[in-house]
Design a protein around this motif. Structure first.
Motif, PDB file in Angstrom:
ATOM      1  N   LYS A 257       1.070  -0.894   0.512  1.00  0.00           N
ATOM      2  CA  LYS A 257       0.030   0.289   0.008  1.00  0.00           C
ATOM      3  C   LYS A 257       0.897   1.455   0.800  1.00  0.00           C
ATOM      4  O   LYS A 257       0.644   2.144  -1.011  1.00  0.00           O
ATOM      5  CB  LYS A 257      -1.130   0.120   1.342  1.00  0.00           C
TER       6      LYS A 257
ATOM      7  N   GLU B  12       1.756   2.435  -3.369  1.00  0.00           N
ATOM      8  CA  GLU B  12       0.708   2.128  -3.995  1.00  0.00           C
ATOM      9  C   GLU B  12       0.757   3.756  -5.153  1.00  0.00           C
ATOM     10  O   GLU B  12       0.326   3.597  -6.070  1.00  0.00           O
ATOM     11  CB  GLU B  12      -0.029   2.115  -3.463  1.00  0.00           C
TER      12      GLU B  12
ATOM     13  N   GLY C  79      -4.982  -0.882  -7.750  1.00  0.00           N
ATOM     14  CA  GLY C  79      -4.133  -0.822  -6.734  1.00  0.00           C
ATOM     15  C   GLY C  79      -3.261  -2.138  -6.359  1.00  0.00           C
ATOM     16  O   GLY C  79      -2.610  -2.506  -6.699  1.00  0.00           O
TER      17      GLY C  79
ATOM     18  N   TYR D  88      -5.728  -4.226   2.166  1.00  0.00           N
ATOM     19  CA  TYR D  88      -4.611  -4.080   1.994  1.00  0.00           C
ATOM     20  C   TYR D  88      -4.317  -4.435   0.652  1.00  0.00           C
ATOM     21  O   TYR D  88      -3.679  -4.025  -0.528  1.00  0.00           O
ATOM     22  CB  TYR D  88      -3.816  -5.153   2.463  1.00  0.00           C
TER      23      TYR D  88
ATOM     24  N   ASP E  71      -6.635  -4.707  -2.628  1.00  0.00           N
ATOM     25  CA  ASP E  71      -7.845  -4.351  -3.460  1.00  0.00           C
ATOM     26  C   ASP E  71      -8.226  -5.358  -4.970  1.00  0.00           C
ATOM     27  O   ASP E  71      -9.564  -5.565  -5.048  1.00  0.00           O
ATOM     28  CB  ASP E  71      -7.240  -3.270  -4.635  1.00  0.00           C
TER      29      ASP E  71
END
Lengths: 413, 413
Positions: A12, A15, A115, A195, A197
């Motif tokens: 994340k 990202e 994501g 966390y 997607d």
């Protein structure tokens, strides 16, 4: 935080950075990765030998051993695959359908990364590099969970790519590998909401079912293929034989190969003997009508209609009308690929309209359902579900959209 | 088969028929439904009075009672809504991007229904008719699970529409209602895999969480909105005040209203006093910088940044740079709607690029995130997730695609 949550948080954390990288930057990262895999070939081969040795000790089947095996040539193929992804057009940032509203707002949809993407797959180390390339190109960090059989190879490939990225200031956490392979870890991965997607399971029906049952993350299923060919009474029978032969035997054991024929009753007598001759070496299991025509046909049982053989076996069923054919196929298919062989305009259109599958063909082999054959350049899998992506998934299917709205002070009345 | 599976099988049984109906036929079905609701208004009002009586006995809050209440006028509004859906263009059958491959295969994507759609919603009987209209128009059978508070109204509305369809030979099972409201039934509904292809929960965060946790069916979440407006140092402050006033107060209690401001530090001193004046009646909770400027601002706590108030409350935060603003918003938002007020070209573009949300605005109120305002004509909800549909969902978002491929004998080499 659990170990897996920490991994999720690392993905994340990069990202945003990945999402705003330019195509040039992303392509440079891919080039670095490809070169590093070539440069460190020996290390990868050594790691792969460990996997092979363990697999042999575990008495794994030769077909699986072959999928696991890396050679110098295969590593070159993997690097070449990464470069091909670099050469593809970057879908991120494309703006669709910008429209002006009566109040002056200009509203469009912009393609953005999804994501963090999680991929669970089985023992094919090439998937490790492929999945990284497709996700990196679309700005999505990826967390991989490969099969334990290929763990040493996967660890090494991931290490090589991460080193290459980090060495030039790219975020190495664009690619992360889950090394533990116990069931609990896999299950926790499926529930790493917040966390991860999107989760893509690639592998056996059992794996996919388990992901669907347990995941709290959106899943794209890459399902199996019980693909049919319907030979209409108006069909060019020579064409039908060529297509069936291709769809059944060109490559056994893939999801877009043909597993079942549906024949209009008016052609059964003429067609079945020719079919038996052409499909020499293929076991044919037919219904009563089909069995009557040839002594080489074995009687099919109910179970045959729903079976994806992935083998030199083909089931054959007789129908009285195209409606019956459509309803039979819609009942037993896995919504993958279906084809009609016909000269009749209306029946072709009816088949295209009424068959429920990711890919519906007229007068062509089902074997074409594939990202490369469809012109996508690469493929992360074939979706047999209906949401978000259906059929071969290329780069575009690894993206989402967001609305972007240009105003000049508009307020809602 | 359980009772629910039987219901699922009934929906599946009409899926094919609905999927191949022409737009004319579907519009005629919608017209019949709208007329029947008007003709049988009295029955619906009587059923609604039962719900109201029960709700009063259960001492339900006035706001909820109001949402539950039907009047002659509201029923006319519902019928009018159905006619508006009939007037919309039918997305089913549209073919996207037909392309010729080098081998002569012509490959396109055709818009098709998704299949059986399940909707779980709370006490608003108008959703019953709306959801039917949108699903019927897109050829999707729908199974509804409404709130127990509105059960009598929902049963009657469903009965009226089903009667109208059946009376003219349409499949009444295009619309089915789950009457039981116990937890076990709801949970079984979420796991009705094989019968239901998509589940849309509409309602409280708790409901949505429970669906996401338990469903084995693909889900589209219609989430909550913690929407921000960032006022850049270059902003037209008059415009900013107008937009903030609109986004905060034009309608309290909706997901696209503004809950939080982010202010560039250079404007705080000038802007906050004007803000306090303009938002008379709104409680403002600010960080230290904001509190310093006005005695009417209450100190915000960490929890405020993540709270969707749905009330006359607004949180205000100071940032030093647009990067800080973007990172604050991406951290605390619910990926719904975010807006920047600026005169600066580069900052506008940066905000559009880097904010992660379904709708990102420049110089406009967040209140526009809505199917009608976006020009879709109708809306089934606003998706705050990234797969399949993001933002307001109209008819198009209730469809899937399938590949259709025209060949003339192609086989794979």
């Amino acid at each position: 935080m659990t170990k897996l949550e920490t991994l999720g948080a690392r993905a994340k954390a990069v990202e945003h950075r990945l999402g705003i990288m330019s195509s040039d930057e992303k392509n440079r990262g891919l080039l670095l990765a490809a070169n590093a895999l070539l440069d460190r070939k020996e290390e990868i081969l050594a790691a792969n030998r460990e996997d092979q040795k363990r697999a042999e000790q575990n008495q794994i089947k030769e077909a699986l051993l072959d999928r696991l095996r890396l050679t110098e040539e295969r590593i070159e193929g993997i690097a070449e695959g990464i470069l091909q992804v670099a050469a593809l057009e970057d879908p991120i940032g494309e703006v669709l359908s910008m429209k002006k509203r009566p109040n002056g707002l200009l509203i469009g949809q912009k393609r953005v990364p999804i994501g963090v993407i999680g991929i669970i797959y089985e023992a094919r180390p090439n998937v490790t590099a492929d999945a990284f390339a497709l996700c990196f190109k679309t700005g999505n960090p990826v967390i991989l969970k490969g099969g334990s059989d290929a763990l040493s190879s996967n660890k090494k490939i991931v290490e090589v790519i991460r080193d290459a990225l980090a060495g030039e200031g790219f975020p190495a956490d664009a690619l992360l590998l889950i090394e533990a392979s116990d069931r609990e870890t896999t299950k926790e991965f499926m529930r790493l909401r917040g966390y991860v997607d999107l989760l893509i399971p690639r592998g056996s029906a059992g794996l996919i079912r388990s992901v669907v049952e347990n995941s709290t993350i959106p899943v794209i299923e890459t399902g199996s293929g019980n693909c049919h060919i319907y030979v209409d009474e108006s069909a060019d029978l020579d064409m039908a034989l060529d297509i069936i032969h291709n769809a059944k035997t060109q490559r056994i054991g893939v999801c877009n190969s043909c597993e079942s024929l549906v024949l209009h009753k008016s052609i059964v007598e003429r067609f079945v003997p020719r079919l038996v001759e052409r499909l020499d070496g293929v076991e044919i299991r037919g219904d009563e009508e089909v069995c009557k025509v040839s002594k080489y046909v074995l009687p099919a049982v109910e179970e045959d209609w729903g079976t994806e053989y992935l083998d030199y076996i083909l089931s054959v069923r007789t129908v009285n009308t195209i409606e019956e054919a459509i309803s039979h196929i819609n009942r037993y298919n896995t919504k993958h690929s279906e084809s009609i062989i016909t000269k009749d305009y209306f029946r072709a259109e009816q088949f295209l309209n009424e068959i429920d599958a990711a890919a519906v063909y007229v007068n062509a082999s089902t074997r074409f359902t594939d990202g490369l054959e469809f012109g996508f350049g690469a493929e992360i899998g074939i979706s047999t579900q209906k949401l978000h992506a259906r059929g071969p998934m290329g780069l575009r299917e690894l993206t989402s959209l967001k609305y972007i709205i240009y105003g000049n002070g508009q307020i809602r009345k």
